[in-house]
Design a protein around this motif. Structure first.
Motif, PDB file in Angstrom:
ATOM      1  N   MET A   1       0.846  -1.165   0.000  1.00  0.00           N
ATOM      2  CA  MET A   1       0.000   0.000   0.000  1.00  0.00           C
ATOM      3  C   MET A   1       0.897   1.236   0.000  1.00  0.00           C
ATOM      4  SD  MET A   1      -2.787   1.324   2.829  1.00  0.00           S
ATOM      5  CE  MET A   1      -3.180  -0.284   3.317  1.00  0.00           C
ATOM      6  N   ASN A   2       0.614   2.162  -0.886  1.00  0.00           N
ATOM      7  CA  ASN A   2       1.422   3.376  -0.934  1.00  0.00           C
ATOM      8  C   ASN A   2       0.706   4.510  -0.200  1.00  0.00           C
ATOM      9  OD1 ASN A   2      -0.531   4.367  -2.692  1.00  0.00           O
ATOM     10  ND2 ASN A   2       0.664   3.913  -4.519  1.00  0.00           N
ATOM     11  N   ALA A   3       1.297   5.694  -0.221  1.00  0.00           N
ATOM     12  CA  ALA A   3       0.753   6.834   0.520  1.00  0.00           C
ATOM     13  C   ALA A   3      -0.616   7.256  -0.003  1.00  0.00           C
ATOM     14  CB  ALA A   3       1.737   7.996   0.457  1.00  0.00           C
ATOM     15  N   HIS A   5      -2.951   5.317  -1.380  1.00  0.00           N
ATOM     16  CA  HIS A   5      -3.951   4.363  -0.901  1.00  0.00           C
ATOM     17  C   HIS A   5      -4.303   4.650   0.560  1.00  0.00           C
ATOM     18  CE1 HIS A   5      -2.395   1.479  -4.146  1.00  0.00           C
ATOM     19  NE2 HIS A   5      -3.533   1.984  -4.561  1.00  0.00           N
ATOM     20  N   GLN A   6      -3.286   4.880   1.373  1.00  0.00           N
ATOM     21  CA  GLN A   6      -3.533   5.172   2.780  1.00  0.00           C
ATOM     22  C   GLN A   6      -4.345   6.446   2.938  1.00  0.00           C
ATOM     23  OE1 GLN A   6      -2.633   3.149   5.421  1.00  0.00           O
ATOM     24  NE2 GLN A   6      -4.010   4.518   6.535  1.00  0.00           N
TER      25      GLN A   6
END
Length: 76
Positions: A1-3, A5-6
């Motif tokens: 999960m990348n930034a 997505h978060q």
């Protein structure tokens, strides 16, 4: 999960709970880099070194080395 997505998960959660949305990733990057630069300059001043020109001096030393007769020799 990348930034991103978060961020989307956090924004969805905040919308469901009625809370304010979190800041978009990258919003404060420039301010963080500027504060890091200022802190490093301040540390150089406290150490008695010039606050500016360290990068340029290091690149000059790397790209244009002094002639062999002007280099310091090791007295090992």
């Amino acid at each position: 999960m990348n930034a991103m997505h978060q961020y989307l998960f956090d924004a969805y959660r905040a919308a469901r709970l009625g809370e304010p949305a979190p800041p978009v990733p990258g919003t404060h990057d420039v301010a963080v880099l500027r504060s890091v630069r200022d802190r490093r300059r301040f540390a150089r001043v406290l150490a008695g070194r010039p606050a500016r020109g360290a990068l340029r001096t290091a690149l000059r030393r790397l790209l244009h080395p002094a002639p062999a007769d002007r280099r310091r020799s090791c007295s090992c």
